[in-house]
Design an enzyme around this catalytic site. Sequence first.
Site, mmCIF file in Angstrom:
data_model
loop_
_atom_site.group_PDB
_atom_site.id
_atom_site.type_symbol
_atom_site.label_atom_id
_atom_site.label_comp_id
_atom_site.label_asym_id
_atom_site.label_seq_id
_atom_site.Cartn_x
_atom_site.Cartn_y
_atom_site.Cartn_z
ATOM 1 N N GLY A 62 0.812 -1.231 0.000
ATOM 2 C CA GLY A 62 0.000 0.000 0.000
ATOM 3 C C GLY A 62 0.833 1.263 0.000
ATOM 4 O O GLY A 62 2.062 1.216 0.095
ATOM 5 N N GLY B 75 2.533 3.518 1.564
ATOM 6 C CA GLY B 75 3.090 3.701 2.902
ATOM 7 C C GLY B 75 3.622 5.099 3.128
ATOM 8 O O GLY B 75 3.780 5.548 4.257
ATOM 9 N N ASP C 3 8.435 5.305 8.350
ATOM 10 C CA ASP C 3 7.955 6.595 8.854
ATOM 11 C C ASP C 3 7.081 7.394 7.890
ATOM 12 O O ASP C 3 6.581 8.463 8.248
ATOM 13 C CB ASP C 3 9.162 7.450 9.283
ATOM 14 C CG ASP C 3 10.159 7.654 8.155
ATOM 15 O OD1 ASP C 3 9.827 7.305 7.001
ATOM 16 O OD2 ASP C 3 11.267 8.159 8.422
ATOM 17 N N ARG D 29 -1.623 -0.066 -9.514
ATOM 18 C CA ARG D 29 -0.498 -0.970 -9.825
ATOM 19 C C ARG D 29 -0.992 -2.397 -10.006
ATOM 20 O O ARG D 29 -2.107 -2.727 -9.594
ATOM 21 C CB ARG D 29 0.480 -0.948 -8.629
ATOM 22 C CG ARG D 29 1.017 0.441 -8.343
ATOM 23 C CD ARG D 29 0.968 0.746 -6.845
ATOM 24 N NE ARG D 29 1.285 2.161 -6.593
ATOM 25 C CZ ARG D 29 2.503 2.631 -6.497
ATOM 26 N NH1 ARG D 29 3.529 1.814 -6.564
ATOM 27 N NH2 ARG D 29 2.727 3.909 -6.308
ATOM 28 N N ASP E 244 4.286 -4.398 -7.128
ATOM 29 C CA ASP E 244 3.661 -3.170 -6.621
ATOM 30 C C ASP E 244 4.258 -1.934 -7.293
ATOM 31 O O ASP E 244 3.743 -0.833 -7.117
ATOM 32 C CB ASP E 244 3.818 -3.068 -5.096
ATOM 33 C CG ASP E 244 5.257 -3.206 -4.648
ATOM 34 O OD1 ASP E 244 5.894 -4.224 -4.999
ATOM 35 O OD2 ASP E 244 5.766 -2.298 -3.964
ATOM 36 N N ASP F 290 7.564 4.791 -9.467
ATOM 37 C CA ASP F 290 8.375 4.552 -8.273
ATOM 38 C C ASP F 290 9.864 4.531 -8.575
ATOM 39 O O ASP F 290 10.484 3.479 -8.728
ATOM 40 C CB ASP F 290 7.959 3.254 -7.562
ATOM 41 C CG ASP F 290 6.752 3.493 -6.662
ATOM 42 O OD1 ASP F 290 6.172 4.595 -6.723
ATOM 43 O OD2 ASP F 290 6.382 2.589 -5.904
HETATM 44 P P1 AMP Z 1 9.121 0.439 -2.702
HETATM 45 O O1 AMP Z 1 9.747 -0.885 -2.956
HETATM 46 O O2 AMP Z 1 10.071 1.533 -2.352
HETATM 47 O O3 AMP Z 1 8.215 0.860 -3.810
HETATM 48 O O4 AMP Z 1 8.230 0.311 -1.377
HETATM 49 C C1 AMP Z 1 7.561 -0.841 -0.994
HETATM 50 C C2 AMP Z 1 6.534 -0.513 0.040
HETATM 51 O O5 AMP Z 1 7.134 0.109 1.172
HETATM 52 C C3 AMP Z 1 5.422 0.401 -0.400
HETATM 53 O O6 AMP Z 1 4.257 -0.019 0.221
HETATM 54 C C4 AMP Z 1 5.860 1.746 0.114
HETATM 55 O O7 AMP Z 1 4.792 2.642 0.302
HETATM 56 C C5 AMP Z 1 6.511 1.355 1.433
HETATM 57 N N1 AMP Z 1 7.515 2.314 1.885
HETATM 58 C C6 AMP Z 1 8.715 2.563 1.348
HETATM 59 N N2 AMP Z 1 9.371 3.512 2.044
HETATM 60 C C7 AMP Z 1 8.555 3.877 3.064
HETATM 61 C C8 AMP Z 1 8.642 4.802 4.141
HETATM 62 N N3 AMP Z 1 9.719 5.563 4.329
HETATM 63 N N4 AMP Z 1 7.595 4.883 4.969
HETATM 64 C C9 AMP Z 1 6.507 4.129 4.819
HETATM 65 N N5 AMP Z 1 6.357 3.236 3.853
HETATM 66 C C10 AMP Z 1 7.365 3.109 2.966
HETATM 67 MG MG MG Z 2 6.703 1.243 -4.583
#
Ligand code: AMP
Ligand code: MG
Length: 539
Positions: free
Chosen positions: A110, A112, A145, A210, A280, A290
């Site tokens: 989701g 995040g 965070d 996505r 995702d 992303d």
């Molecule tokens: P990514 O592989 O960077 O696209 O992230 C994978 C998941 O981790 C996604 O659900 C992002 O929203 C979450 N995410 C990555 N960095 C953070 C962060 N600093 N705080 C909260 N959620 C994060």
């Molecule tokens: Mg992502």
Amino acid sequence: MNAAQEFQTSEALTFDNRFTGELPADPESGNARRQVTQACYSRVQPTQVSQPQLVAHATEVAQQLGLSPAFCESDAFPQIFSGNRLLEGMDPYAMCYGGHQFGNWAGQLGDGRAINLGEIVNQDGKRWALQLKGAGPTPYSRTADGLAVLRSSIREFLCSEAMSHLGVPTTRALSLVSTGEQVVRDMFYDGNPKPEPGAIVCRVAPSFTRFGSFQIFAARGEIDVLKQLVDYTIRTDFPHLDEPSHDTYLAWFEEVCRTTAQMIVHWLRVGFVHGVMNTDNMSILGLTIDYGPYGWLEDYDTNWTPNTTDAAGHRYAFGKQPQIAHWNLVQLANAIYPLIEQTEPLEKVLNSYVQEFESCWQSMMAQKLGLQAFKPDLDDTLFSGLLEILQLTETDMTIFYRRLSSLDVSNTLESQTDDVTLIQPLLDAYYVPEQLTQDTTSKIASWLRRYQKRVREDGTDNQRRQTRMNTVNPKYVLRNYLAQLAIDKAEQGDHSMVHELLELLRHPYDDQPDKEEYANKRPDWARQRAGCSMLSCSS
Ligand code: AMP
Ligand code: MG
């Protein structure tokens, strides 16, 4: 900003929040971390920041949204695009999705750290979702965070704009705002956390849905929600398709396969490595989405990945991207299977990805070489020969193709020119001139002679071919070390290089004589420096 301007702003931004208006919401609101079921999104509030300041904005994106230059320069702008101030009609939410990370099902992920402000319909009737990345925790933040640092935000902001100007399908970036907050990151996960300046990018796309957005509902057996999201997506983002039905689902999936194949071919054309092709991070619209530990090929090495987390497996290396996209499409097929309940047509569509990829790749390569069209009997071996010589010695991909356009193919020269003279126009592309042994030089020259012959038979003169090639082979890309230099300066409070690169990359195919240095090979100091040759997911 005076009251009149304020009025114009809210007039210009007409919100029409279809996603939240039509799809099931998480009944619980608030930002507390939780598992969210039977819902496509959760309403959330961006976290207030102390000192939002505009670092840069993309004028083309502002224009697309109908935002005036005066508004973009106003004090209100960073307040709004940091999430500090909500405009009338905004309905902030975080999307629920899951995903396969590095090949393993990871469950609920989701948004995040992304918060959608809402969707606007612009002056041309086009729908754009506005999304803040780094605006604080959401129910989907898990243990993290919800924030983003300036370093990674500069990388996302510059790269998504650079990709767009290169003609690569991508989400866009409206703005980059520093927050005035400090965000702690352990950049290499080696026990050395340190505070870094925080930042927020406002991303813009017709939709941020996505592959993982569909997977989560299939994985949980929430087939009714899955169907709602698929039907919604078809009606909203694929309006040219018929009303949702068994056949429309297949036509839709076929289009997703096609646009995904096209996106990957563009990546291969410009030398882009996404770095984290988890499901995702795959847009349903075939947009590059992303921007994390991505990188640009300098030395043409198909096994290269910029992502340190992937250093052992090279799952997401440059040359693996076509297969990984296919693997991801298989996961999407599995997710929508409950709506189709037949394996065979889905498999057929999945095979169409392979064909689409092949034919797009072939015509892309033909274009890169300035040929009128791909001819299987001649070009299969020409292309494979090219990929071989690109890997004989450390060769800068971008410079190689750009310089290839200046190779003289006229009749008289070919037989008389010796190997060393023949490869002269390409010399700038080679990182280690000592490696250009007689044997290597002769192999490169021999390919060049085949190429000259092919071009002559194609009947295109030097000038026309050069012009044609220079529209698909960029002169300027966001070399990893260039982004890092801009970051180093910005972390000292000097944003000039961010602006300079943004401007440079607005015209990646043009010769920009006063910016020659940005077209040069990666300098030696950048070979092993963090941020230049290797990146972690920490951002
Ligand atoms: P990514 O592989 O960077 O696209 O992230 C994978 C998941 O981790 C996604 O659900 C992002 O929203 C979450 N995410 C990555 N960095 C953070 C962060 N600093 N705080 C909260 N959620 C994060
Ligand atoms: Mg992502």
